[in-house]
Design an enzyme around this catalytic site. Structure first.
Site, PDB file in Angstrom:
ATOM      1  N   ASN A  43      25.018  52.478 -15.591  1.00  0.00           N
ATOM      2  CA  ASN A  43      26.123  52.270 -16.520  1.00  0.00           C
ATOM      3  C   ASN A  43      26.390  53.552 -17.301  1.00  0.00           C
ATOM      4  O   ASN A  43      25.479  54.333 -17.600  1.00  0.00           O
ATOM      5  CB  ASN A  43      25.879  51.077 -17.446  1.00  0.00           C
ATOM      6  CG  ASN A  43      24.599  51.162 -18.244  1.00  0.00           C
ATOM      7  OD1 ASN A  43      23.592  51.682 -17.769  1.00  0.00           O
ATOM      8  ND2 ASN A  43      24.620  50.634 -19.453  1.00  0.00           N
ATOM      9  N   ILE A  44      27.660  53.765 -17.596  1.00  0.00           N
ATOM     10  CA  ILE A  44      28.093  54.959 -18.327  1.00  0.00           C
ATOM     11  C   ILE A  44      29.011  54.485 -19.443  1.00  0.00           C
ATOM     12  O   ILE A  44      30.137  54.047 -19.188  1.00  0.00           O
ATOM     13  CB  ILE A  44      28.827  55.942 -17.385  1.00  0.00           C
ATOM     14  CG1 ILE A  44      27.917  56.323 -16.208  1.00  0.00           C
ATOM     15  CG2 ILE A  44      29.272  57.179 -18.161  1.00  0.00           C
ATOM     16  CD1 ILE A  44      28.626  57.076 -15.087  1.00  0.00           C
ATOM     17  N   GLU A  45      28.494  54.541 -20.674  1.00  0.00           N
ATOM     18  CA  GLU A  45      29.277  54.059 -21.811  1.00  0.00           C
ATOM     19  C   GLU A  45      30.191  55.149 -22.354  1.00  0.00           C
ATOM     20  O   GLU A  45      30.068  56.321 -22.001  1.00  0.00           O
ATOM     21  CB  GLU A  45      28.323  53.549 -22.905  1.00  0.00           C
ATOM     22  CG  GLU A  45      27.534  52.338 -22.465  1.00  0.00           C
ATOM     23  CD  GLU A  45      26.663  51.753 -23.553  1.00  0.00           C
ATOM     24  OE1 GLU A  45      26.364  52.450 -24.548  1.00  0.00           O
ATOM     25  OE2 GLU A  45      26.285  50.580 -23.411  1.00  0.00           O
ATOM     26  N   CYS A  53      30.377  49.959 -15.583  1.00  0.00           N
ATOM     27  CA  CYS A  53      29.089  49.354 -15.265  1.00  0.00           C
ATOM     28  C   CYS A  53      28.464  50.013 -14.036  1.00  0.00           C
ATOM     29  O   CYS A  53      29.155  50.607 -13.197  1.00  0.00           O
ATOM     30  CB  CYS A  53      29.268  47.867 -14.961  1.00  0.00           C
ATOM     31  SG  CYS A  53      30.000  46.909 -16.286  1.00  0.00           S
ATOM     32  N   GLU A  55      27.317  48.670 -11.401  1.00  0.00           N
ATOM     33  CA  GLU A  55      27.777  48.109 -10.134  1.00  0.00           C
ATOM     34  C   GLU A  55      29.056  48.801  -9.655  1.00  0.00           C
ATOM     35  O   GLU A  55      29.197  49.148  -8.484  1.00  0.00           O
ATOM     36  CB  GLU A  55      28.044  46.600 -10.289  1.00  0.00           C
ATOM     37  CG  GLU A  55      26.817  45.788 -10.668  1.00  0.00           C
ATOM     38  CD  GLU A  55      26.644  45.639 -12.177  1.00  0.00           C
ATOM     39  OE1 GLU A  55      26.980  46.592 -12.935  1.00  0.00           O
ATOM     40  OE2 GLU A  55      26.173  44.569 -12.600  1.00  0.00           O
ATOM     41  N   CYS A  88      28.597  41.629 -14.716  1.00  0.00           N
ATOM     42  CA  CYS A  88      29.566  41.046 -15.645  1.00  0.00           C
ATOM     43  C   CYS A  88      30.760  40.482 -14.855  1.00  0.00           C
ATOM     44  O   CYS A  88      30.909  40.728 -13.654  1.00  0.00           O
ATOM     45  CB  CYS A  88      30.030  42.094 -16.658  1.00  0.00           C
ATOM     46  SG  CYS A  88      31.196  43.310 -16.000  1.00  0.00           S
ATOM     47  N   CYS A  91      32.891  43.061 -12.983  1.00  0.00           N
ATOM     48  CA  CYS A  91      32.260  43.560 -11.749  1.00  0.00           C
ATOM     49  C   CYS A  91      32.288  42.505 -10.643  1.00  0.00           C
ATOM     50  O   CYS A  91      32.485  42.834  -9.477  1.00  0.00           O
ATOM     51  CB  CYS A  91      30.829  44.004 -12.022  1.00  0.00           C
ATOM     52  SG  CYS A  91      30.750  45.572 -12.913  1.00  0.00           S
TER      53      CYS A  91
HETATM   54 ZN   LIG Z   1      30.093  45.005 -14.990  1.00  0.00          ZN
END
Ligand SMILES: [Zn+2]
Length: 130
Positions: A43-45, A53, A55, A88, A91
């Protein structure tokens, strides 16, 4: 036969690269293609716009390299210890664009626990333009 140990190793390594300074919830995943390649994702915020995310990172890496057929996905995550982490809603819908309802998603957590579900179980009524 899917080598789950290998997918766990790849996903754990990817999780170490997660950029999650806001939630501190780090996710890693490993996407296995039908021809045996593995694509990782973390994940890359982002402070200003929607984060991405793990995925979707793995799928976009694979698709941008020309891959179109996928065997399974393994996901793991948590703030410190690995806790049950499933894709989520965004995704799930994203994955449904590229995989059929029998696509397998493994959720790995704690010490070797794995929950196996199909995309249909996670997304029983996906949106489709018809
Ligand atoms: Zn997701």
């Amino acid at each position: 036969m899917v080598d789950l140990d290998k997918l766990v190793e790849v996903a754990k390594n990817a999780r170490n690269k997660a950029y999650a300074p806001y939630s501190n919830y780090k996710v890693g995943c490993a996407l296995l293609t039908k021809n045996g390649k593995i694509f990782s994702g973390c994940n890359i915020e982002n402070n200003g716009i929607m984060s991405i995310c793990a995925e979707r990172v793995a799928f976009t890496k694979a698709i941008s390299e020309g891959e179109k057929e996928f065997e399974c996905l393994l996901v793991l995550g948590g703030k410190s210890e690995l806790i049950y982490t499933s894709p989520c809603g965004y995704c799930r819908q994203f994955i449904s664009e590229f995989c059929d309802e029998n696509f397998t998603i493994y959720m790995y957590y704690e010490d070797g626990k794995i929950v196996k579900k199909t995309l249909k179980e996670l997304l029983p009524d996906n949106f489709e333009l018809n």
